[in-house]
Design a protein around this motif. Structure first.
Motif, short mmCIF file in Angstrom:
data_model
loop_
_atom_site.label_atom_id
_atom_site.label_comp_id
_atom_site.label_asym_id
_atom_site.label_seq_id
_atom_site.Cartn_x
_atom_site.Cartn_y
_atom_site.Cartn_z
N ALA A 57 0.83 -1.22 0.01
CA ALA A 57 0.15 -0.09 0.01
C ALA A 57 0.75 1.10 0.06
N TRP A 58 0.53 1.95 -0.84
CA TRP A 58 1.20 3.05 -0.98
C TRP A 58 0.40 4.64 -1.04
N GLU A 59 1.02 5.68 -0.58
CA GLU A 59 0.13 6.91 -0.45
C GLU A 59 0.08 7.62 -1.88
N SER A 60 1.02 7.31 -2.62
CA SER A 60 1.30 7.98 -3.79
C SER A 60 2.39 7.44 -4.70
N LEU A 61 2.63 7.74 -5.85
CA LEU A 61 3.40 7.23 -6.66
C LEU A 61 4.91 7.64 -6.33
N ALA A 62 5.02 9.23 -5.71
CA ALA A 62 6.10 9.47 -5.13
C ALA A 62 6.48 8.86 -3.92
N ASP A 63 5.66 8.48 -3.08
CA ASP A 63 5.67 7.71 -1.96
C ASP A 63 6.64 6.32 -2.52
N ARG A 64 6.01 5.95 -3.29
CA ARG A 64 6.53 4.41 -3.88
C ARG A 64 8.01 4.57 -4.20
N GLU A 65 8.18 5.66 -4.88
CA GLU A 65 9.66 5.94 -5.40
C GLU A 65 10.56 6.04 -4.53
N LYS A 66 10.09 6.93 -3.35
CA LYS A 66 11.10 7.26 -2.42
C LYS A 66 11.41 6.18 -1.64
N LYS A 67 10.23 5.34 -1.15
CA LYS A 67 10.52 4.18 0.00
C LYS A 67 11.23 3.07 -0.76
N TRP A 68 10.65 2.71 -2.11
CA TRP A 68 11.36 1.73 -2.71
C TRP A 68 12.72 1.91 -2.95
N SER A 69 13.05 2.93 -3.59
CA SER A 69 14.58 3.23 -3.94
C SER A 69 15.37 3.02 -2.76
N ALA A 70 14.74 3.70 -1.51
CA ALA A 70 15.82 3.58 -0.31
C ALA A 70 16.01 2.09 0.05
N PHE A 71 14.92 1.22 0.08
CA PHE A 71 14.92 0.11 0.25
C PHE A 71 15.96 -0.54 -0.60
#
Length: 108
Positions: A57-71
């Motif tokens: 579950a993601w708040e937005s595409l930007a949320d996904r990009e930020k968190k997934w890239s960091a992981f």
């Protein structure tokens, strides 16, 4: 909210190693990076019983990009992944989709 489904198609016989990696390592790192899972599933009836499907579950595409890239670039994750694959590759293929709930969806 947007949801992401990911289907991991394992190398034959390697599903137990993937499940163990998620349970003991990946989920802790997701927590560290704020990644929220909505569910994990193995295939009971279908094309292959060597699959793991899960929903994020993601708040937005930007949320996904930020968190997934960091992981994905976290040195702890890269080391853990390499260690769990010392006996060979686990996943043969990953299929993912980003989904937006309909107005009548139980998941919003």
């Amino acid at each position: 909210m947007i949801y992401e489904t990911r289907v991991y198609r394992c190398i034959p016989g390697r599903l137990p190693a993937l499940l163990k990696r998620f349970e003991t390592t990946t989920l802790k790192l997701w927590e560290k990076h704020g990644i929220k899972q909505a569910g994990f599933f193995t295939t009971l009836v279908g094309e292959s019983n060597q699959e793991l499907t899960y929903i994020l579950a993601w708040e937005s595409l930007a949320d996904r990009e930020k968190k997934w890239s960091a992981f994905a670039t976290d040195p702890e994750w890269l080391a853990a992944r390499a260690k769990t694959e010392e006996d060979g590759q686990i996943v043969g293929n990953i299929v993912n989709q980003l989904l937006v709930p309909t107005a009548f969806s139980a998941m919003k």
